[in-house]
Write a protein that holds these residues in place. Structure first.
Motif, PDB file in Angstrom:
ATOM      1  N   VAL A   1      50.582  22.517  33.743  1.00  0.00           N
ATOM      2  CA  VAL A   1      50.633  22.917  32.338  1.00  0.00           C
ATOM      3  C   VAL A   1      51.959  22.434  31.770  1.00  0.00           C
ATOM      4  O   VAL A   1      53.021  22.730  32.319  1.00  0.00           O
ATOM      5  CB  VAL A   1      50.514  24.448  32.200  1.00  0.00           C
ATOM      6  N   THR A   2      51.903  21.666  30.693  1.00  0.00           N
ATOM      7  CA  THR A   2      53.116  21.087  30.099  1.00  0.00           C
ATOM      8  C   THR A   2      53.232  21.496  28.631  1.00  0.00           C
ATOM      9  O   THR A   2      52.273  21.996  28.030  1.00  0.00           O
ATOM     10  CB  THR A   2      53.100  19.555  30.201  1.00  0.00           C
ATOM     11  N   ASP A   3      54.405  21.262  28.066  1.00  0.00           N
ATOM     12  CA  ASP A   3      54.643  21.635  26.670  1.00  0.00           C
ATOM     13  C   ASP A   3      54.255  20.534  25.687  1.00  0.00           C
ATOM     14  O   ASP A   3      54.081  20.794  24.493  1.00  0.00           O
ATOM     15  CB  ASP A   3      56.127  21.976  26.463  1.00  0.00           C
TER      16      ASP A   3
ATOM     17  N   ASP B   1      48.141  34.569  32.718  1.00  0.00           N
ATOM     18  CA  ASP B   1      49.539  34.723  32.308  1.00  0.00           C
ATOM     19  C   ASP B   1      50.444  33.669  32.916  1.00  0.00           C
ATOM     20  O   ASP B   1      51.434  33.263  32.304  1.00  0.00           O
ATOM     21  CB  ASP B   1      50.058  36.112  32.712  1.00  0.00           C
ATOM     22  N   LYS B   2      50.138  33.229  34.123  1.00  0.00           N
ATOM     23  CA  LYS B   2      51.028  32.296  34.809  1.00  0.00           C
ATOM     24  C   LYS B   2      50.874  30.861  34.316  1.00  0.00           C
ATOM     25  O   LYS B   2      51.651  29.987  34.710  1.00  0.00           O
ATOM     26  CB  LYS B   2      50.776  32.352  36.319  1.00  0.00           C
ATOM     27  N   LYS B   3      49.893  30.619  33.461  1.00  0.00           N
ATOM     28  CA  LYS B   3      49.674  29.255  32.978  1.00  0.00           C
ATOM     29  C   LYS B   3      49.724  29.218  31.442  1.00  0.00           C
ATOM     30  O   LYS B   3      50.781  29.398  30.868  1.00  0.00           O
ATOM     31  CB  LYS B   3      48.393  28.699  33.590  1.00  0.00           C
ATOM     32  N   VAL B   4      48.599  29.065  30.770  1.00  0.00           N
ATOM     33  CA  VAL B   4      48.636  29.005  29.303  1.00  0.00           C
ATOM     34  C   VAL B   4      48.962  30.376  28.713  1.00  0.00           C
ATOM     35  O   VAL B   4      49.762  30.499  27.782  1.00  0.00           O
ATOM     36  CB  VAL B   4      47.302  28.476  28.749  1.00  0.00           C
ATOM     37  N   GLY B   5      48.346  31.413  29.262  1.00  0.00           N
ATOM     38  CA  GLY B   5      48.564  32.769  28.751  1.00  0.00           C
ATOM     39  C   GLY B   5      47.476  33.162  27.762  1.00  0.00           C
ATOM     40  O   GLY B   5      47.066  32.350  26.916  1.00  0.00           O
TER      41      GLY B   5
END
Length: 552
Positions: free
Chosen positions: A429-431, A519-523
């Protein structure tokens, strides 16, 4: 603006005090009011208010403070995030402020909305459960204190009952003490002599053996510290939250089925964070003997009986279990989330009471959070919380659980890993997107030549849904709307397909999307926000994916 708690008490918040422009004050007040509709306590409102104050101070320190919420920029929000993201406290600040800002419809879409929706990692729990020796010290101190109080009140209650039944010789020392006990039971106070020059003193202090609480009104009433000790024992035994003691009703009792010597109590436990309609749960606790869990409930009822009887006369209809006699009356009841005292009797246990109790026994900070964690992990099931909260907040971060589970983890690691990799999102998962990556229908691909599913002619032979399992996959905010919509559509297939067909074709894809949403990735917050940005192109591609008409 005004926040009303569950008890109907109001508290005002003046947004004109915030060091920002007037339009920003109005916008924050409006968003705060919208968010407050789900709150049940002033404590929650106060927590949000402090965080909004921090955000306002941050804005006021900028070279060019925005005048309104729709003037916020991505750069401003990134700077705000950078200030707080590195600490657990800061993550809580970011989460609460975001929950308020997202109530403004003007920033519900666009780059600012995307920045606001970025995943915020959950704060690392700061409290650990007790080690066995620590728990023993806490429980022993609480049990000794409460037991001594229960014995004292029981002895004096039996004397008072004998006197009321006419079984105490008139004029004897016991008879004179019983007269004082009757006065204490009716008023909550020992008889006092008022002096001509002002002041007063306990009338019968020589008869009673002193003028301290244990020699006077404490003969029939718990002190606040003794009530705290009772709460510590209850939390250690049942894992109840500190807040439940403020409003816990008196348990109802009925004979246990098929038993004559046992009694089963129905204890109503309130959990306000669960939301309207789910605030209460009932626990059945049986007293079947000295070592049974219900014996503690029996003793709690006996130790608080005189306080509850006095309250019943002063304010009929009050039905709270955790009642103690205050050393002095409260000049003005300030904490409107907690029940107001009735006469000399107060209810429940505050966080400050927990801290004072712990200091008096040289045990460090308030014992309630750590004791609850210890009880929950020992019980191995949720107690007044969801399964997800049980696992993520109580079990997984607990060092004792980690140590105890290490052998199990090692024994099953390879099998678990193989299963997990098949049903979780396998990429990163990146910004933001990377220009070097290849866009696919679901993700961006870092290197199709190194695919785990190579095609005979070279490149990747996997379908686009299988991209979600690949380590080459990269997901950035631009993917969120399409993937959130895909998740929604796969869920809808459950109602039209039989279990076998759904499990064979769609279940693994659904599990990977739900893992990506976690929660640990995109949320879940960013995921839900993304649904508002689904485009016609996203809908078309998802439809093709579901029809299996789209291939690499």
């Amino acid at each position: 603006m005004t926040v009303t708690n569950k008890a109907g008490h109001k508290k005002n918040y003046d947004f004109a005090e915030l060091p920002v422009a007037e339009p920003m004050q109005h916008a924050l007040a409006t968003a705060f009011a919208a968010r407050s509709r789900v709150w049940t306590s002033h404590l929650t409102a106060e927590n949000y208010w402090r965080k909004i104050g921090l955000f306002a101070e941050f804005l006021s320190e900028l070279d060019s403070p925005p005048d309104d919420l729709d003037d916020l920029t991505v750069a401003v929000l990134q700077s705000w995030r950078d200030r707080h993201i590195s600490t657990s406290t800061g993550k809580s600040v970011l989460s609460l402020v975001r929950a308020v800002l997202q109530r403004d419809p003007r920033i519900a879409a666009g780059p600012v909305a995307d920045e606001l929706a970025r995943r915020i990692p959950k704060p690392t729990p700061s409290k650990q459960g007790y080690e066995a020796s620590e728990r023993d010290r806490v429980m022993l101190a609480a049990e000794r204190q409460f037991r001594a109080a229960w014995l004292r009140i029981g002895e004096n209650t039996r004397l008072l009952n004998r006197w009321r039944e006419g079984r105490v010789p008139e004029g004897s020392r016991e008879w004179r003490i019983s007269e004082v006990l009757d006065h204490i039971a009716r008023t909550g106070e020992a008889p006092r002599t008022f002096h001509p020059r002002g002041g007063s003193s306990v009338t019968n202090r020589h008869l009673l053996g002193g003028w301290g609480p244990e020699k006077t009104w404490g003969r029939l009433f718990l002190t606040r510290e003794e009530l705290t000790a009772l709460a510590v024992v209850l939390t250690g035994r049942f894992g109840w939250n500190l807040s439940v003691y403020d409003r816990m009703p008196v348990p109802t009792a009925a004979p246990s089925a098929g038993e004559t010597a046992s009694v089963t109590y129905q204890v109503q436990v309130e959990k306000r964070r669960a939301g309207g309609g789910r605030w209460f749960s009932t626990e059945n606790i049986t007293d079947s003997g000295a070592d049974s869990a219900g014996r503690l409930i029996t003793r709690a009822l006996e130790a608080t009986a005189h306080a509850r009887n006095l309250v019943g006369r002063l304010k009929p209809g009050t039905d709270l279990l955790m009642a103690a006699r205050d050393h002095r009356s409260e000049p003005e009841h300030g904490d409107l989330d907690r029940p107001a005292p009735v006469g000399p009797v107060s209810f429940g246990v505050s966080d400050d009471m927990g801290k004072r109790w712990s200091r008096s026994h040289k045990l460090g900070g308030s014992p309630f959070q750590r004791s609850r964690r210890t009880a929950v992990t020992a019980e191995k099931r949720p107690l007044q919380h969801t399964q997800g909260t049980h696992e993520s907040t109580y079990v997984l971060p607990d060092k004792k659980v980690q140590r105890a589970s290490r052998d199990d983890f090692e024994d099953g690691a390879l099998e678990a890993l193989e299963k997990a990799l098949a049903a979780v999102f396998g990429g990163k998962v990146t910004d933001k997107p990377d220009r070097e990556h290849q866009e696919t229908a679901t993700v961006d691909c870092q290197d199709e030549e190194s695919s785990p599913w190579p095609a005979p002619a070279g490149g990747c032979g996997a379908d686009f849904l299988l991209c979600l399992a690949c380590s080459n996959a990269h997901v950035h905010p631009g993917h969120h709307p399409r993937l959130a919509h895909l998740h929604q559509q796969i869920v809808s297939l459950r109602s039209v397909l039989d279990d076998h067909t759904f499990g064979e074709r769609w279940n693994d894809h659904l599990l990977r999307l739900e893992d990506l949403r976690s929660d640990k990735k995109v949320g879940p917050v960013a995921w839900k926000a993304a649904l508002a940005r689904v485009s016609d192109t996203d809908r078309t591609i998802v439809q093709l994916l579901l029809k299996e008409d789209l291939a690499p």
